[in-house]
Design an enzyme around this catalytic site. Sequence first.
Site, PDB file in Angstrom:
ATOM      1  N   TYR A 270    -102.535   0.367  23.239  1.00  0.00           N
ATOM      2  CA  TYR A 270    -101.888   0.169  24.545  1.00  0.00           C
ATOM      3  C   TYR A 270    -102.127  -1.237  25.098  1.00  0.00           C
ATOM      4  CZ  TYR A 270    -100.122   4.813  24.543  1.00  0.00           C
ATOM      5  OH  TYR A 270     -99.399   5.937  24.203  1.00  0.00           O
TER       6      TYR A 270
ATOM      7  N   ARG B 159     -99.550  -3.293  23.600  1.00  0.00           N
ATOM      8  CA  ARG B 159     -98.229  -3.091  24.217  1.00  0.00           C
ATOM      9  C   ARG B 159     -98.175  -3.666  25.627  1.00  0.00           C
ATOM     10  NH1 ARG B 159     -96.847   2.927  23.466  1.00  0.00           N
ATOM     11  NH2 ARG B 159     -94.924   2.312  24.546  1.00  0.00           N
TER      12      ARG B 159
ATOM     13  N   HIS C  73     -92.092   8.613  31.995  1.00  0.00           N
ATOM     14  CA  HIS C  73     -93.276   8.642  31.141  1.00  0.00           C
ATOM     15  C   HIS C  73     -94.367   7.693  31.630  1.00  0.00           C
ATOM     16  CE1 HIS C  73     -90.293  10.134  27.899  1.00  0.00           C
ATOM     17  NE2 HIS C  73     -90.739  11.126  28.652  1.00  0.00           N
TER      18      HIS C  73
ATOM     19  N   CYS D 285    -108.167   7.770  35.674  1.00  0.00           N
ATOM     20  CA  CYS D 285    -109.377   8.368  35.108  1.00  0.00           C
ATOM     21  C   CYS D 285    -108.987   9.424  34.075  1.00  0.00           C
ATOM     22  CB  CYS D 285    -110.215   8.995  36.215  1.00  0.00           C
ATOM     23  SG  CYS D 285    -111.779   9.648  35.598  1.00  0.00           S
TER      24      CYS D 285
ATOM     25  N   CYS E  85    -111.066  14.022  38.654  1.00  0.00           N
ATOM     26  CA  CYS E  85    -111.489  12.853  39.467  1.00  0.00           C
ATOM     27  C   CYS E  85    -110.299  12.331  40.248  1.00  0.00           C
ATOM     28  CB  CYS E  85    -112.052  11.781  38.530  1.00  0.00           C
ATOM     29  SG  CYS E  85    -112.138  10.146  39.278  1.00  0.00           S
TER      30      CYS E  85
ATOM     31  N   CYS F 117    -114.110   4.439  34.804  1.00  0.00           N
ATOM     32  CA  CYS F 117    -113.580   4.802  36.126  1.00  0.00           C
ATOM     33  C   CYS F 117    -114.559   4.335  37.213  1.00  0.00           C
ATOM     34  CB  CYS F 117    -113.414   6.322  36.208  1.00  0.00           C
ATOM     35  SG  CYS F 117    -112.892   6.860  37.849  1.00  0.00           S
TER      36      CYS F 117
ATOM     37  N   CYS G 260    -115.702   7.838  39.451  1.00  0.00           N
ATOM     38  CA  CYS G 260    -116.686   8.827  38.964  1.00  0.00           C
ATOM     39  C   CYS G 260    -117.679   8.190  38.012  1.00  0.00           C
ATOM     40  CB  CYS G 260    -115.976  10.028  38.344  1.00  0.00           C
ATOM     41  SG  CYS G 260    -115.134   9.637  36.833  1.00  0.00           S
TER      42      CYS G 260
HETATM   43  C1  BV8 Z   1     -93.703  17.967  27.654  1.00  0.00           C
HETATM   44  C2  BV8 Z   1     -95.039   7.334  26.787  1.00  0.00           C
HETATM   45  C3  BV8 Z   1     -94.308  20.039  28.401  1.00  0.00           C
HETATM   46  C4  BV8 Z   1     -96.153   7.031  25.822  1.00  0.00           C
HETATM   47  C5  BV8 Z   1     -93.571   8.882  25.575  1.00  0.00           C
HETATM   48  C6  BV8 Z   1     -95.803  20.523  22.124  1.00  0.00           C
HETATM   49  C7  BV8 Z   1     -96.365  20.627  23.397  1.00  0.00           C
HETATM   50  C8  BV8 Z   1     -95.682  20.187  24.519  1.00  0.00           C
HETATM   51  C9  BV8 Z   1     -94.464  19.558  24.364  1.00  0.00           C
HETATM   52  C10 BV8 Z   1     -93.963  19.437  23.091  1.00  0.00           C
HETATM   53  C11 BV8 Z   1     -94.578  19.933  21.980  1.00  0.00           C
HETATM   54  N1  BV8 Z   1     -93.797  19.665  20.886  1.00  0.00           N
HETATM   55  C12 BV8 Z   1     -92.697  19.009  21.268  1.00  0.00           C
HETATM   56  C13 BV8 Z   1     -92.778  18.883  22.594  1.00  0.00           C
HETATM   57  C14 BV8 Z   1     -91.899  18.244  23.429  1.00  0.00           C
HETATM   58  C15 BV8 Z   1     -92.303  16.776  23.360  1.00  0.00           C
HETATM   59  C16 BV8 Z   1     -91.217  16.137  22.522  1.00  0.00           C
HETATM   60  O1  BV8 Z   1     -90.129  15.934  23.025  1.00  0.00           O
HETATM   61  N2  BV8 Z   1     -91.518  15.842  21.252  1.00  0.00           N
HETATM   62  C17 BV8 Z   1     -90.510  15.259  20.399  1.00  0.00           C
HETATM   63  C18 BV8 Z   1     -91.154  14.246  19.452  1.00  0.00           C
HETATM   64  C19 BV8 Z   1     -89.827  16.386  19.653  1.00  0.00           C
HETATM   65  N3  BV8 Z   1     -92.327  16.280  24.710  1.00  0.00           N
HETATM   66  C20 BV8 Z   1     -93.478  16.194  25.358  1.00  0.00           C
HETATM   67  O2  BV8 Z   1     -94.572  16.407  24.896  1.00  0.00           O
HETATM   68  C21 BV8 Z   1     -93.303  15.788  26.815  1.00  0.00           C
HETATM   69  N4  BV8 Z   1     -94.036  16.694  27.622  1.00  0.00           N
HETATM   70  O3  BV8 Z   1     -92.772  18.450  27.077  1.00  0.00           O
HETATM   71  O4  BV8 Z   1     -94.553  18.667  28.396  1.00  0.00           O
HETATM   72  C22 BV8 Z   1     -95.567  20.718  28.642  1.00  0.00           C
HETATM   73  C23 BV8 Z   1     -95.487  22.007  29.041  1.00  0.00           C
HETATM   74  C24 BV8 Z   1     -96.635  22.674  29.271  1.00  0.00           C
HETATM   75  C25 BV8 Z   1     -97.863  22.055  29.097  1.00  0.00           C
HETATM   76  C26 BV8 Z   1     -97.925  20.751  28.694  1.00  0.00           C
HETATM   77  C27 BV8 Z   1     -96.763  20.067  28.455  1.00  0.00           C
HETATM   78  C28 BV8 Z   1     -93.867  14.407  27.048  1.00  0.00           C
HETATM   79  C29 BV8 Z   1     -93.127  13.414  26.195  1.00  0.00           C
HETATM   80  C30 BV8 Z   1     -93.513  12.012  26.616  1.00  0.00           C
HETATM   81  C31 BV8 Z   1     -94.113  11.256  25.432  1.00  0.00           C
HETATM   82  N5  BV8 Z   1     -94.366   9.886  25.834  1.00  0.00           N
HETATM   83  N6  BV8 Z   1     -93.788   7.647  26.047  1.00  0.00           N
HETATM   84  C32 BV8 Z   1     -95.899   5.751  25.062  1.00  0.00           C
HETATM   85  O5  BV8 Z   1     -94.865   5.096  25.256  1.00  0.00           O
HETATM   86  O6  BV8 Z   1     -96.800   5.380  24.264  1.00  0.00           O
HETATM   87  S1  BV8 Z   1     -92.211   9.168  24.666  1.00  0.00           S
HETATM   88  C33 BV8 Z   1     -91.670   7.714  24.014  1.00  0.00           C
HETATM   89  O7  BV8 Z   1     -90.877   8.095  22.911  1.00  0.00           O
HETATM   90  C34 BV8 Z   1     -90.736   6.939  24.901  1.00  0.00           C
HETATM   91  O8  BV8 Z   1     -91.112   6.977  26.227  1.00  0.00           O
HETATM   92  C35 BV8 Z   1     -89.405   7.563  24.648  1.00  0.00           C
HETATM   93  O9  BV8 Z   1     -89.230   8.689  25.450  1.00  0.00           O
HETATM   94  C36 BV8 Z   1     -89.556   8.050  23.246  1.00  0.00           C
HETATM   95  C37 BV8 Z   1     -88.969   7.053  22.270  1.00  0.00           C
HETATM   96  O10 BV8 Z   1     -87.656   7.326  22.242  1.00  0.00           O
HETATM   97  P1  BV8 Z   1     -86.605   6.178  22.476  1.00  0.00           P
HETATM   98  O11 BV8 Z   1     -86.898   5.478  23.737  1.00  0.00           O
HETATM   99  O12 BV8 Z   1     -85.296   6.817  22.328  1.00  0.00           O
HETATM  100  O13 BV8 Z   1     -86.896   5.131  21.320  1.00  0.00           O
HETATM  101  P2  BV8 Z   1     -86.448   5.258  19.792  1.00  0.00           P
HETATM  102  O14 BV8 Z   1     -87.098   4.146  19.048  1.00  0.00           O
HETATM  103  O15 BV8 Z   1     -86.639   6.674  19.343  1.00  0.00           O
HETATM  104  O16 BV8 Z   1     -84.877   4.990  19.824  1.00  0.00           O
HETATM  105  C38 BV8 Z   1     -84.395   3.709  20.173  1.00  0.00           C
HETATM  106  C39 BV8 Z   1     -82.890   3.854  20.237  1.00  0.00           C
HETATM  107  O17 BV8 Z   1     -82.340   2.633  20.669  1.00  0.00           O
HETATM  108  C40 BV8 Z   1     -82.279   4.174  18.899  1.00  0.00           C
HETATM  109  O18 BV8 Z   1     -81.238   5.114  19.089  1.00  0.00           O
HETATM  110  C41 BV8 Z   1     -81.700   2.817  18.451  1.00  0.00           C
HETATM  111  O19 BV8 Z   1     -80.527   3.008  17.646  1.00  0.00           O
HETATM  112  C42 BV8 Z   1     -81.332   2.225  19.768  1.00  0.00           C
HETATM  113  N7  BV8 Z   1     -81.358   0.761  19.829  1.00  0.00           N
HETATM  114  C43 BV8 Z   1     -82.220  -0.086  19.193  1.00  0.00           C
HETATM  115  N8  BV8 Z   1     -81.962  -1.344  19.596  1.00  0.00           N
HETATM  116  C44 BV8 Z   1     -80.942  -1.294  20.499  1.00  0.00           C
HETATM  117  C45 BV8 Z   1     -80.559   0.059  20.657  1.00  0.00           C
HETATM  118  N9  BV8 Z   1     -79.569   0.448  21.480  1.00  0.00           N
HETATM  119  C46 BV8 Z   1     -78.955  -0.509  22.196  1.00  0.00           C
HETATM  120  N10 BV8 Z   1     -79.273  -1.811  22.108  1.00  0.00           N
HETATM  121  C47 BV8 Z   1     -80.254  -2.246  21.271  1.00  0.00           C
HETATM  122  N11 BV8 Z   1     -80.546  -3.557  21.185  1.00  0.00           N
END
Ligand code: BV8
Length: 328
Positions: free
Chosen positions: A75, A78, A129, A137, A142, A213, A216
């Site tokens: 991170y 990033r 996100h 924390c 906390c 933190c 805490c």
């Molecule tokens: C949730 C922050 C519910 C961190 C991110 C088990 C337990 C709980 C949930 C799940 C589970 N199993 C699956 C899930 C659901 C899960 C999920 O969706 N998993 C996926 C992998 C299947 N979701 C979660 O866990 C979410 N929480 O559901 O909670 C819950 C219920 C009860 C109790 C607890 C929980 C939380 C998900 C958030 C994850 N954090 N980001 C970090 O950044 O490090 S996600 C992260 O990945 C990004 O934020 C973004 O959302 C995602 C990446 O996707 P994209 O942005 O689309 O990027 P990608 O590279 O994939 O695509 C780029 C696109 O751009 C491509 O199409 C490409 O062609 C195009 N492109 C490239 N260049 C260009 C372009 N287009 C135009 N112009 C260009 N120049």
Amino acid sequence: MDYRSAFLSPSDLESFTAHLQRSQRIVAVPGAGLSASSGLPTFRGAGGLWRNYNATSLATPGAFRSDPGLVWMFYSYRRHMSLNAKPNPAHYALAELARRKPEFLTLSQNVDGLSPRAGHPADQVKLLHGSLFDVKCEDESCGYIRRDDFDDPIVPALAIPADESSMAEQSKARPDQALQAAMARKAALIKGLDISDASIPIPTIPRSSLPHCPKCKTSLLRPGVVWFGEMLPEAVLSDIDAYFDEVDPKPQAEAGNKGHMQPKKVDLCLVIGTSSQVYPAAGYASQARSMGARVAVINTDPSDARDLQEGDWFFKGDAADIVPEILK
Ligand code: BV8
């Protein structure tokens, strides 16, 4: 029918522009592709951040518990990249649209801070996100959170070595094994090597050198992003629900509605630079569609233009070129 091919013709710019002018309630769901032209790698694309860094295994609470130093290095890298990046014309175009259309709302998946830096009105962008620049924390009970922390690095131990030579300097200064291994790991992160590669020593940055933190004292600070398996921020979810639940003050006289207030229609949904694989973010486009929206997908890759229907648009190309063009 594969609508993708039907929507590559330039005449669709005309029909899109006409619809945009008529639209009041517009939702945008941008992903990493929105920031690609700002030099920030996407997650799944070629050379993508996650493909190389195995980030889905880093963006989890479990990864942080087992190796907080490694997750912080990822991170910190990033944060460093995002701070050195600049918003591109697409970020500015979305901010401009928000100023023109008060019922426009951006639901951003991005944590890079570029939409706020482009002047996007804060009440019209929801960071689904979280943000790389919030730290909180690790102990939820906390509750400590610090927003807009742009320190780079956040602690000295997380400094990104400028290049190999500065790394050599640093490790000469302190030849201890942990530092050398940590430097090797950082080099791997920066070079985009797959850090799960067993040949790269698994260093741990001493816990004592990681940010703690201030409230805490005992727990660590963690990045203020939403990890896989974590709920999205409650305030964000309730704001989004309020937007979609907003009722139309004119009771619908149509038969069957008996004058009940109906949620306002959504006119248009812009799905920008996202592979639409992560939920619940990816579900907002279909929610908007279910409320009457036509969908416009902007993506370099037609295969990520999912579920296009009659009346939708697909604009193939770089968001930084296309978004300003179609929103002007
Ligand atoms: C949730 C922050 C519910 C961190 C991110 C088990 C337990 C709980 C949930 C799940 C589970 N199993 C699956 C899930 C659901 C899960 C999920 O969706 N998993 C996926 C992998 C299947 N979701 C979660 O866990 C979410 N929480 O559901 O909670 C819950 C219920 C009860 C109790 C607890 C929980 C939380 C998900 C958030 C994850 N954090 N980001 C970090 O950044 O490090 S996600 C992260 O990945 C990004 O934020 C973004 O959302 C995602 C990446 O996707 P994209 O942005 O689309 O990027 P990608 O590279 O994939 O695509 C780029 C696109 O751009 C491509 O199409 C490409 O062609 C195009 N492109 C490239 N260049 C260009 C372009 N287009 C135009 N112009 C260009 N120049």
